[in-house]
Design a protein around this motif. Sequence first.
Motif, short mmCIF file in Angstrom:
data_model
loop_
_atom_site.label_atom_id
_atom_site.label_comp_id
_atom_site.label_asym_id
_atom_site.label_seq_id
_atom_site.Cartn_x
_atom_site.Cartn_y
_atom_site.Cartn_z
N ALA A 231 -59.59 -13.30 27.69
CA ALA A 231 -58.94 -14.60 27.89
C ALA A 231 -58.19 -15.03 26.65
O ALA A 231 -57.07 -15.57 26.73
CB ALA A 231 -59.98 -15.65 28.29
N GLN A 232 -58.79 -14.80 25.47
CA GLN A 232 -58.13 -15.22 24.24
C GLN A 232 -56.87 -14.40 23.98
O GLN A 232 -55.85 -14.93 23.54
CB GLN A 232 -59.08 -15.10 23.05
CG GLN A 232 -58.45 -15.61 21.73
CD GLN A 232 -59.45 -15.77 20.62
OE1 GLN A 232 -60.64 -16.00 20.87
NE2 GLN A 232 -58.99 -15.67 19.38
N LEU A 233 -56.93 -13.11 24.24
CA LEU A 233 -55.75 -12.26 24.04
C LEU A 233 -54.60 -12.70 24.93
O LEU A 233 -53.42 -12.52 24.58
CB LEU A 233 -56.10 -10.80 24.32
CG LEU A 233 -57.05 -10.12 23.32
CD1 LEU A 233 -57.39 -8.72 23.80
CD2 LEU A 233 -56.44 -10.08 21.92
N ALA B 282 -43.23 -13.59 21.00
CA ALA B 282 -44.27 -12.95 21.80
C ALA B 282 -45.42 -13.90 22.10
O ALA B 282 -45.96 -13.92 23.21
CB ALA B 282 -44.80 -11.71 21.08
N TYR B 283 -45.77 -14.74 21.11
CA TYR B 283 -46.92 -15.64 21.27
C TYR B 283 -46.67 -16.67 22.36
O TYR B 283 -47.55 -17.00 23.15
CB TYR B 283 -47.19 -16.34 19.93
CG TYR B 283 -48.64 -16.65 19.65
CD1 TYR B 283 -49.59 -16.74 20.67
CD2 TYR B 283 -49.07 -16.86 18.36
CE1 TYR B 283 -50.93 -17.01 20.40
CE2 TYR B 283 -50.41 -17.14 18.07
CZ TYR B 283 -51.33 -17.21 19.09
OH TYR B 283 -52.65 -17.48 18.82
N GLU C 199 -51.59 -14.08 22.80
CA GLU C 199 -52.05 -13.78 21.45
C GLU C 199 -52.19 -12.28 21.19
O GLU C 199 -51.90 -11.80 20.08
CB GLU C 199 -53.38 -14.48 21.19
CG GLU C 199 -53.90 -14.31 19.77
CD GLU C 199 -55.07 -15.23 19.48
OE1 GLU C 199 -54.84 -16.44 19.42
OE2 GLU C 199 -56.21 -14.73 19.34
N GLY C 200 -52.63 -11.53 22.18
CA GLY C 200 -52.82 -10.10 21.98
C GLY C 200 -51.53 -9.39 21.63
O GLY C 200 -51.45 -8.65 20.64
N GLY D 85 -53.65 -19.22 12.31
CA GLY D 85 -55.04 -18.86 12.03
C GLY D 85 -55.34 -17.39 12.10
O GLY D 85 -56.49 -16.99 11.96
N LEU D 86 -54.32 -16.54 12.28
CA LEU D 86 -54.57 -15.11 12.46
C LEU D 86 -54.66 -14.34 11.15
O LEU D 86 -55.15 -13.21 11.13
CB LEU D 86 -53.50 -14.50 13.37
CG LEU D 86 -53.43 -15.08 14.79
CD1 LEU D 86 -52.41 -14.31 15.62
CD2 LEU D 86 -54.80 -15.05 15.47
N VAL D 87 -54.13 -14.90 10.07
CA VAL D 87 -54.31 -14.31 8.73
C VAL D 87 -54.75 -15.44 7.81
O VAL D 87 -54.60 -16.62 8.14
CB VAL D 87 -53.02 -13.62 8.20
CG1 VAL D 87 -52.60 -12.47 9.10
CG2 VAL D 87 -51.89 -14.62 8.05
N PRO D 88 -55.32 -15.13 6.63
CA PRO D 88 -55.86 -16.18 5.76
C PRO D 88 -54.88 -17.30 5.44
O PRO D 88 -53.67 -17.09 5.33
CB PRO D 88 -56.24 -15.40 4.50
CG PRO D 88 -56.59 -14.05 5.00
CD PRO D 88 -55.62 -13.78 6.13
#
Length: 483
Positions: A8-10, A105-106, A111-112, A344-347
């Motif tokens: 679901a998150q992807l 794409a997002y 997200e995937g 939030g996908l990288v620091p």
Amino acid sequence: MTRPSLGAQLGRRRPIGMLVAEAGQGTQGDATLGRHLSMIQLAMISVGATLGTGILALLAEQIPHAGPGIWMSVLLAAIPALLSALSYAEMAGAVPVSGSSYSYAYVTLGEGVAWVVGWCLVLEYGVSVAAVASGAGQYVDETLRIFGLSLPAAIASDPSAEGGVFNLSAFVLVVLAMVFLVRGVREAAWVNTVLVVLKIAVLLFFAAVAFTAFRVDHFAGMFDAFVPGITGAAAVLFFSYIGFDAASTAGEEAREPARDLPRAILLGMGLVTVIYVLVAVAAVGAREASWFADNGLVTVLAEVTGEPWFGVVFSVGALIAFASIVLTVLYGQTRILLTMSRDGLVPRVFGRISRTTRTPVAGTLITGSVIAVAAGIVPLGELANATSIGTFAAFTVVNIAVIVLRVRRPDLPRTYRVPLFPVVPALGALTCVALMTQLSAATWVAFACWMAVGALVYAAYGRRHSRVGALDDAAYRAALAAE
């Protein structure tokens, strides 16, 4: 807090309204990027990231294969690039943020797919900067030799070359680009514009000199080697057009992004194509195609004029071309990471923006330092070739994103629309997939290893820190409804 299942998150999309609002206001009280870039400066970013290494390194190599029809190879190579450029132009006008194909794409595919594209871009931009800087080091040494000088072998190249320890020229070039970007995008954009004007001037200078020795009979039989000569050379020369998408990473620093980004991308593609065709025609007009089997473009200048200093001018022009590419592609890399950090996908450090310079200072210093060291000591090998797959993957996704967004959000304001929809984006996606299938098995293995690392990074960090993944079902549905 309970997060959605992995599947679901992807599949969760980033709401366009939320994305654009955060780009303009920052998140959690952060500063925002400054809107300083004009349409011309945006176009120069596109040209700066594209024009240079491909035409300098690949054209002369392909002339013996394509014969006097090399100019047709240049035009054929532009077609798949132009198809994708049209799709980038539409998406840049509809989603004017700094994430380029990652953000496109997002908001359309979830997200995937966005993570895959973003991870591809990290490879493409980062390794491209290191590889181009490494190539610049060779030109530095060649230029010095014209004056009877040379760098010590230990600092002239990386350990892949005999006697090489550290490519000092490549390291310094990346550090200088990093310093300009830290100081501010306004200053970096002006530096890039000057560099682009200079390298265009050098290529036009080459064409002007070559045309003084122009002979029509050099073009006799130019259709004889159409297949596989001209078409085969076109497949190779396509890589000379990679980089036009760099302007789309400047969505949050453009003065009028929705209006100017599509114009800049298409203007950049058009300008690069015209210059490439002009140089190809001038080169073959000056010397027969077979002559290029043992000679390069710089030798054309030396033979036509009889003056070796013309070669110096061309070598300096090549260095300028390398410097401009390093500056613009490193810029794009930092903005991609900034957008991924905001999601939030990288620091978070990659997304911190200085209130003084209005640039991601920490992210630029970290990214630039890593790439500078890599350019100095790491033999890139197949990892550099794997950037081609990442590029094609990003182009394919953008073409698909145009179709998806047209169907899902036909009412979304667009400052540019791809002509002949959906034929153009569909052809753009298919041509990119076809080109991907032509890459070597070793390149695919290197790319697969990179994606495996990306899957681990996402599992360890991205999935747990994703801002879209943190929304409960009700909040997520409300955000989508508010688009």
